[in-house]
Motif scaffolding. Structure first.
Motif, PDB file in Angstrom:
ATOM      1  N   UNK A  73      86.652 -30.749 -70.314  1.00  0.00           N
ATOM      2  CA  UNK A  73      85.316 -31.131 -69.870  1.00  0.00           C
ATOM      3  C   UNK A  73      84.654 -29.981 -69.111  1.00  0.00           C
ATOM      4  N   UNK A  74      83.420 -30.225 -68.693  1.00  0.00           N
ATOM      5  CA  UNK A  74      82.629 -29.211 -68.007  1.00  0.00           C
ATOM      6  C   UNK A  74      83.302 -28.717 -66.730  1.00  0.00           C
ATOM      7  N   UNK A  75      84.068 -29.595 -66.064  1.00  0.00           N
ATOM      8  CA  UNK A  75      84.754 -29.185 -64.842  1.00  0.00           C
ATOM      9  C   UNK A  75      85.752 -28.073 -65.114  1.00  0.00           C
ATOM     10  N   UNK A  76      86.207 -27.974 -66.355  1.00  0.00           N
ATOM     11  CA  UNK A  76      87.143 -26.911 -66.746  1.00  0.00           C
ATOM     12  C   UNK A  76      86.392 -25.735 -67.357  1.00  0.00           C
ATOM     13  N   UNK A  77      85.548 -26.013 -68.356  1.00  0.00           N
ATOM     14  CA  UNK A  77      84.871 -24.926 -69.074  1.00  0.00           C
ATOM     15  C   UNK A  77      83.764 -24.288 -68.249  1.00  0.00           C
ATOM     16  N   UNK A  78      83.258 -25.022 -67.242  1.00  0.00           N
ATOM     17  CA  UNK A  78      82.149 -24.495 -66.455  1.00  0.00           C
ATOM     18  C   UNK A  78      82.484 -23.275 -65.649  1.00  0.00           C
ATOM     19  N   UNK A  79      83.772 -23.032 -65.406  1.00  0.00           N
ATOM     20  CA  UNK A  79      84.162 -21.883 -64.581  1.00  0.00           C
ATOM     21  C   UNK A  79      84.026 -20.563 -65.342  1.00  0.00           C
ATOM     22  N   UNK A  80      83.703 -20.624 -66.626  1.00  0.00           N
ATOM     23  CA  UNK A  80      83.522 -19.373 -67.363  1.00  0.00           C
ATOM     24  C   UNK A  80      82.393 -18.532 -66.768  1.00  0.00           C
ATOM     25  N   UNK A  81      81.461 -19.183 -66.071  1.00  0.00           N
ATOM     26  CA  UNK A  81      80.378 -18.438 -65.430  1.00  0.00           C
ATOM     27  C   UNK A  81      80.901 -17.520 -64.327  1.00  0.00           C
ATOM     28  N   UNK A  82      82.114 -17.798 -63.862  1.00  0.00           N
ATOM     29  CA  UNK A  82      82.676 -17.031 -62.753  1.00  0.00           C
ATOM     30  C   UNK A  82      83.603 -15.907 -63.219  1.00  0.00           C
ATOM     31  N   UNK A  83      83.771 -15.778 -64.535  1.00  0.00           N
ATOM     32  CA  UNK A  83      84.654 -14.732 -65.052  1.00  0.00           C
ATOM     33  C   UNK A  83      84.030 -13.363 -64.826  1.00  0.00           C
ATOM     34  N   UNK A  84      84.851 -12.449 -64.320  1.00  0.00           N
ATOM     35  CA  UNK A  84      84.415 -11.061 -64.167  1.00  0.00           C
ATOM     36  C   UNK A  84      84.807 -10.289 -65.418  1.00  0.00           C
ATOM     37  N   UNK A  85      83.815  -9.805 -66.123  1.00  0.00           N
ATOM     38  CA  UNK A  85      84.069  -9.091 -67.369  1.00  0.00           C
ATOM     39  C   UNK A  85      84.327  -7.618 -67.097  1.00  0.00           C
ATOM     40  N   UNK A  86      85.161  -7.025 -67.933  1.00  0.00           N
ATOM     41  CA  UNK A  86      85.382  -5.583 -67.836  1.00  0.00           C
ATOM     42  C   UNK A  86      85.539  -5.015 -69.234  1.00  0.00           C
ATOM     43  N   UNK A  87      85.214  -3.793 -69.369  1.00  0.00           N
ATOM     44  CA  UNK A  87      85.273  -3.130 -70.665  1.00  0.00           C
ATOM     45  C   UNK A  87      86.691  -2.633 -70.924  1.00  0.00           C
ATOM     46  N   UNK A  88      87.178  -2.883 -72.145  1.00  0.00           N
ATOM     47  CA  UNK A  88      88.515  -2.439 -72.503  1.00  0.00           C
ATOM     48  C   UNK A  88      88.436  -1.617 -73.783  1.00  0.00           C
ATOM     49  N   UNK A  89      89.500  -0.867 -74.033  1.00  0.00           N
ATOM     50  CA  UNK A  89      89.562  -0.017 -75.213  1.00  0.00           C
ATOM     51  C   UNK A  89      89.901  -0.871 -76.427  1.00  0.00           C
ATOM     52  N   UNK A  90      88.957  -1.036 -77.324  1.00  0.00           N
ATOM     53  CA  UNK A  90      89.168  -1.837 -78.516  1.00  0.00           C
ATOM     54  C   UNK A  90      90.140  -1.220 -79.497  1.00  0.00           C
ATOM     55  N   UNK A  91      90.517   0.027 -79.267  1.00  0.00           N
ATOM     56  CA  UNK A  91      91.464   0.677 -80.173  1.00  0.00           C
ATOM     57  C   UNK A  91      92.907   0.303 -79.862  1.00  0.00           C
ATOM     58  N   UNK A  92      93.160  -0.405 -78.767  1.00  0.00           N
ATOM     59  CA  UNK A  92      94.501  -0.866 -78.461  1.00  0.00           C
ATOM     60  C   UNK A  92      94.865  -1.974 -79.437  1.00  0.00           C
TER      61      UNK A  92
END
Length: 199
Positions: A73-92
């Motif tokens: 439910x939203x109580x679980x999926x809603x926390x995606x707004x709090x994810x800190x994104x970072x760039x990773x090497x797609x060649x791995x």
């Protein structure tokens, strides 16, 4: 479990495990009875697969299957707004296992036969032996014990042919390929999703 019952918590491991097990067992009971379930975190949804030939066609276990989804439910999926994104090497890249074939049982992605020959196909599978931890492993789903395949005869990026360990007990296993890239000491792990069975 260590984080739930760690320092500062009043919860005990045994009791917490019992509550979690009973929670999921009760949901399983509802599913077994064909009843829907919902709480603050998840809900269940039923469906069927298979083709019904006409309006009068009835459910046939040989052609149809009952499906159940557990939806957060939203109580679980809603926390995606709090994810800190970072760039990773797609060649791995990691080993990707597409399919396995058991020569003794002549089955794909299902039965494995101790002492038999297994053919693994995919990409980035070659074992370069830069690290001792590299190899093909059968991981028991009952106790997480690992058994390594001692002999890998065909060792190519898209194909591995190996002898299945003869001491695998009856039960279910997951296949893992662990290797390194060329001129690298970083271990990579590819896990085959379907569960394999020793009868």
């Amino acid at each position: 479990m260590e984080e739930i019952t760690g320092p500062g918590s009043i919860l005990k491991t045994t009791e917490t495990n019992a509550v979690i097990d009973n929670y999921w067992q009760k949901i399983t009971d509802y599913i077994r009875e064909g009843e829907g379930y919902t709480d603050e975190y998840v809900r269940t949804r039923f469906g069927t697969s298979g083709v019904f030939q006409n309006d009068d066609d009835k459910f046939d276990p040989a052609r149809h299957e009952v499906l159940v989804s557990i939806i957060p439910k939203k109580s679980v999926t809603g926390v995606t707004d709090e994810i800190t994104l970072r760039r990773v090497d797609g060649r791995q890249i990691t080993p990707e296992i597409d399919s396995i074939y058991d020569w003794s049982s002549t089955t794909n992605n299902d039965i494995i036969t101790p002492d038999g020959v297994l053919e693994v196909t995919g990409t980035n599978l070659k074992i370069l032996s830069n690290l001792e931890e590299e190899g093909v492993f059968f991981v028991s789903q009952s106790d997480d014990s690992e058994t390594e395949a001692a002999q890998v005869r065909t060792n190519e990026p898209k194909t591995l042919t190996l002898q299945i360990p003869g001491d695998l007990a009856a039960g279910t296993y997951r296949l893992e390929v662990r290797n390194t890239a060329y001129n690298s000491n970083t271990l990579r792990t590819g896990i085959f999703a379907p569960v394999l069975t020793v009868e």
